[in-house]
Design a protein around this motif. Structure first.
Motif, PDB file in Angstrom:
ATOM      1  N   ASN A 225     -13.754  -8.935   2.416  1.00  0.00           N
ATOM      2  CA  ASN A 225     -12.685  -9.048   3.409  1.00  0.00           C
ATOM      3  C   ASN A 225     -11.343  -8.578   2.855  1.00  0.00           C
ATOM      4  O   ASN A 225     -10.302  -9.165   3.116  1.00  0.00           O
ATOM      5  CB  ASN A 225     -12.580 -10.487   3.924  1.00  0.00           C
ATOM      6  N   GLY A 226     -11.378  -7.490   2.097  1.00  0.00           N
ATOM      7  CA  GLY A 226     -10.151  -6.981   1.502  1.00  0.00           C
ATOM      8  C   GLY A 226      -9.102  -6.577   2.508  1.00  0.00           C
ATOM      9  O   GLY A 226      -7.903  -6.800   2.306  1.00  0.00           O
ATOM     10  N   THR A 227      -9.536  -5.979   3.627  1.00  0.00           N
ATOM     11  CA  THR A 227      -8.551  -5.531   4.614  1.00  0.00           C
ATOM     12  C   THR A 227      -7.972  -6.700   5.397  1.00  0.00           C
ATOM     13  O   THR A 227      -6.776  -6.735   5.689  1.00  0.00           O
ATOM     14  CB  THR A 227      -9.167  -4.504   5.578  1.00  0.00           C
ATOM     15  N   SER A 228      -8.810  -7.691   5.741  1.00  0.00           N
ATOM     16  CA  SER A 228      -8.282  -8.828   6.490  1.00  0.00           C
ATOM     17  C   SER A 228      -7.375  -9.696   5.619  1.00  0.00           C
ATOM     18  O   SER A 228      -6.410 -10.286   6.113  1.00  0.00           O
ATOM     19  CB  SER A 228      -9.415  -9.668   7.083  1.00  0.00           C
TER      20      SER A 228
ATOM     21  N   ASP B  44      -5.922   6.123   9.655  1.00  0.00           N
ATOM     22  CA  ASP B  44      -4.920   5.485  10.503  1.00  0.00           C
ATOM     23  C   ASP B  44      -4.685   4.064  10.002  1.00  0.00           C
ATOM     24  O   ASP B  44      -5.589   3.231  10.051  1.00  0.00           O
ATOM     25  CB  ASP B  44      -5.395   5.470  11.963  1.00  0.00           C
ATOM     26  N   ASP B  45      -3.490   3.766   9.537  1.00  0.00           N
ATOM     27  CA  ASP B  45      -3.178   2.467   8.944  1.00  0.00           C
ATOM     28  C   ASP B  45      -2.969   1.421  10.038  1.00  0.00           C
ATOM     29  O   ASP B  45      -1.870   0.896  10.231  1.00  0.00           O
ATOM     30  CB  ASP B  45      -1.938   2.594   8.066  1.00  0.00           C
ATOM     31  N   ILE B  46      -4.051   1.095  10.749  1.00  0.00           N
ATOM     32  CA  ILE B  46      -3.937   0.198  11.906  1.00  0.00           C
ATOM     33  C   ILE B  46      -3.676  -1.250  11.498  1.00  0.00           C
ATOM     34  O   ILE B  46      -3.215  -2.047  12.326  1.00  0.00           O
ATOM     35  CB  ILE B  46      -5.193   0.276  12.792  1.00  0.00           C
ATOM     36  N   PHE B  47      -3.946  -1.618  10.253  1.00  0.00           N
ATOM     37  CA  PHE B  47      -3.749  -2.993   9.807  1.00  0.00           C
ATOM     38  C   PHE B  47      -2.477  -3.185   8.981  1.00  0.00           C
ATOM     39  O   PHE B  47      -2.167  -4.301   8.578  1.00  0.00           O
ATOM     40  CB  PHE B  47      -4.945  -3.472   8.981  1.00  0.00           C
ATOM     41  N   GLY B  48      -1.755  -2.103   8.695  1.00  0.00           N
ATOM     42  CA  GLY B  48      -0.551  -2.219   7.877  1.00  0.00           C
ATOM     43  C   GLY B  48      -0.847  -2.726   6.473  1.00  0.00           C
ATOM     44  O   GLY B  48      -0.255  -3.700   6.000  1.00  0.00           O
ATOM     45  N   LEU B  49      -1.767  -2.057   5.783  1.00  0.00           N
ATOM     46  CA  LEU B  49      -2.225  -2.519   4.472  1.00  0.00           C
ATOM     47  C   LEU B  49      -1.179  -2.286   3.382  1.00  0.00           C
ATOM     48  O   LEU B  49      -0.305  -1.434   3.508  1.00  0.00           O
ATOM     49  CB  LEU B  49      -3.520  -1.789   4.096  1.00  0.00           C
ATOM     50  N   LYS B  50      -1.324  -3.058   2.302  1.00  0.00           N
ATOM     51  CA  LYS B  50      -0.538  -2.813   1.095  1.00  0.00           C
ATOM     52  C   LYS B  50      -1.245  -1.730   0.283  1.00  0.00           C
ATOM     53  O   LYS B  50      -2.460  -1.790   0.100  1.00  0.00           O
ATOM     54  CB  LYS B  50      -0.432  -4.090   0.260  1.00  0.00           C
TER      55      LYS B  50
ATOM     56  N   ALA C 282      -1.200   5.407   2.770  1.00  0.00           N
ATOM     57  CA  ALA C 282      -1.711   5.410   4.138  1.00  0.00           C
ATOM     58  C   ALA C 282      -1.990   6.833   4.603  1.00  0.00           C
ATOM     59  O   ALA C 282      -1.295   7.782   4.213  1.00  0.00           O
ATOM     60  CB  ALA C 282      -0.700   4.750   5.073  1.00  0.00           C
ATOM     61  N   ASN C 283      -3.037   6.972   5.404  1.00  0.00           N
ATOM     62  CA  ASN C 283      -3.352   8.244   6.070  1.00  0.00           C
ATOM     63  C   ASN C 283      -3.557   9.381   5.064  1.00  0.00           C
ATOM     64  O   ASN C 283      -3.110  10.514   5.293  1.00  0.00           O
ATOM     65  CB  ASN C 283      -2.248   8.625   7.059  1.00  0.00           C
ATOM     66  N   ARG C 284      -4.218   9.074   3.962  1.00  0.00           N
ATOM     67  CA  ARG C 284      -4.450  10.107   2.952  1.00  0.00           C
ATOM     68  C   ARG C 284      -5.900  10.085   2.507  1.00  0.00           C
ATOM     69  O   ARG C 284      -6.502   9.040   2.349  1.00  0.00           O
ATOM     70  CB  ARG C 284      -3.521   9.918   1.742  1.00  0.00           C
ATOM     71  N   ARG C 285      -6.471  11.258   2.306  1.00  0.00           N
ATOM     72  CA  ARG C 285      -7.793  11.417   1.741  1.00  0.00           C
ATOM     73  C   ARG C 285      -7.729  12.544   0.717  1.00  0.00           C
ATOM     74  O   ARG C 285      -6.830  13.370   0.782  1.00  0.00           O
ATOM     75  CB  ARG C 285      -8.835  11.705   2.841  1.00  0.00           C
ATOM     76  N   PRO C 286      -8.651  12.586  -0.253  1.00  0.00           N
ATOM     77  CA  PRO C 286      -9.775  11.674  -0.461  1.00  0.00           C
ATOM     78  C   PRO C 286      -9.362  10.448  -1.277  1.00  0.00           C
ATOM     79  O   PRO C 286      -8.233  10.347  -1.760  1.00  0.00           O
ATOM     80  CB  PRO C 286     -10.751  12.540  -1.252  1.00  0.00           C
ATOM     81  N   PHE C 287     -10.342   9.527  -1.436  1.00  0.00           N
ATOM     82  CA  PHE C 287     -10.157   8.435  -2.372  1.00  0.00           C
ATOM     83  C   PHE C 287      -9.976   8.989  -3.781  1.00  0.00           C
ATOM     84  O   PHE C 287     -10.487  10.068  -4.108  1.00  0.00           O
ATOM     85  CB  PHE C 287     -11.383   7.515  -2.388  1.00  0.00           C
TER      86      PHE C 287
END
Length: 349
Positions: free
Chosen positions: A98-101, A58-64, A19-24
């Protein structure tokens, strides 16, 4: 049929490691066969949306994590899951990932092979280049979510030959990606559209179907729009983009006109500045796939609409690079800002 379809598939992805890291970081990714009612698309082009760089920062969705972001793809189906009857391997398509959802990296856009629900896929005619068509997916779904769902503006579903309505929709931010799609879809519903944009984009919005355009920079833009709507019935306002205060402007306009006092917005509902008589609702693009709107738009309307020109890819693609290594550049360019254009990265596979 392309013999590649039967070869082993080597997948690569642009990974968001934490989370909150760049670059890919570009690296290997598993190839996963599609579950029932899904397809695997070999990705040729991706487009970049504001939500992509927002999620990176910003990890607004709480992703894995690690995660694969992205929503917009154009490419070719290479495998179909059980139950898919109307799509087949070898078809050129655009799709809304829809990977994030789903919080599942196998469904993210920024990889060579991604899984997509079959109801979020539309066949692409050979007359349209994939790098042009890829600008559409998230814009189409987001526009449809605000325009057609029952608890939103609830316009008639679009058709090739719509019944002409005497109602008008306001699209705030008509030259944006979502605004461009909202103008076209509302017109395909038979409604009249007025839009806001910068003056340099007035002609662009009118070509997409807006009847009138207004400069949102003008201090009296609300009065101008209310005057233009005198004697007309408003079906609501679609806030597609805009700085702080734009949602409130839409709300004040619909309060002062005849018709539906509803504003739908791609942003959150403001805590202050909304007249008591106006209802404001925030839009979720993925919500259309929980009801009849998603399948109608993607499987029944969009393939034909693309083939006959009822819907054209808009805004124009701005190609910034090739292959997955260029996706981070795409996010950075999008964050810096574009006007009447959408960032695209080509030759992913």
């Amino acid at each position: 049929m392309d013999p590649f379809i039967n070869r082993p598939k080597h997948n690569l992805a642009a990974w968001q490691l934490k989370a909150n890291r760049r670059p890919f970081v570009v690296g290997n990714a598993p190839y996963t066969s599609p579950p029932p009612n899904h397809v695997v698309v070999q990705v040729i082009d991706v487009a970049i949306n504001p939500i992509d760089w927002i999620l990176q920062e910003d990890d607004i969705f709480g992703l894995k994590y690690p995660a694969i972001l992205g929503s917009d793809i154009a490419g070719e189906i290479v495998e179909v899951g059980e139950g898919v009857q109307d799509l087949h391997a070898g078809q050129r398509v655009i799709a809304h990932c829809n990977g994030t959802s789903k919080n599942n990296h196998t469904h993210g856009a920024f990889q060579r092979f991604t899984i997509v629900p079959s109801h979020a896929v539309a066949e692409l005619p050979y007359s349209i280049n994939t790098s042009r068509a890829v600008v559409l997916p998230l814009g189409i779904s987001t526009a449809a979510a605000g325009l057609f769902q029952r608890d939103y503006l609830h316009l008639p579903l679009p058709t090739e030959n719509p019944e002409v309505s005497d109602r008008t929709v306001i699209v705030w931010g008509g030259s944006s990606s979502v605004g461009s799609c909202a103008i076209q879809l509302a017109r395909a519903s038979g409604l009249r559209v007025i839009a806001t944009a910068s003056p340099r984009n007035f002609e662009y919005c009118c070509k997409l179907g807006a009847s009138e355009c207004f400069d949102y920079h003008d201090s009296d833009v609300e009065d101008q729009i209310v005057t233009a709507l005198k004697g007309k019935t408003v079906a609501g306002a679609y806030h597609a983009v805009g700085a702080d205060g734009a949602v409130q402007s839409c709300a004040r306009i619909v309060e002062r006109t005849k018709g539906k006092a509803v504003v739908v917005t791609v942003r959150g509902v403001p805590e202050k500045g909304i007249p008591a008589s106006v209802r404001v609702k925030a839009i979720s693009s993925s919500a259309i796939f929980t009801n009849e709107v998603g399948e109608y738009i993607w499987r029944k309307f969009l393939p034909t609409a693309l083939a006959n020109g009822t819907i054209v890819p808009a805004p124009e693609p701005m190609v910034v690079g090739e292959e997955l290594r260029s996706v981070q550049l795409g996010l950075d360019k999008q964050k810096a800002g574009v006007s009447a254009a959408k960032i695209v990265v080509t030759n992913i596979s």
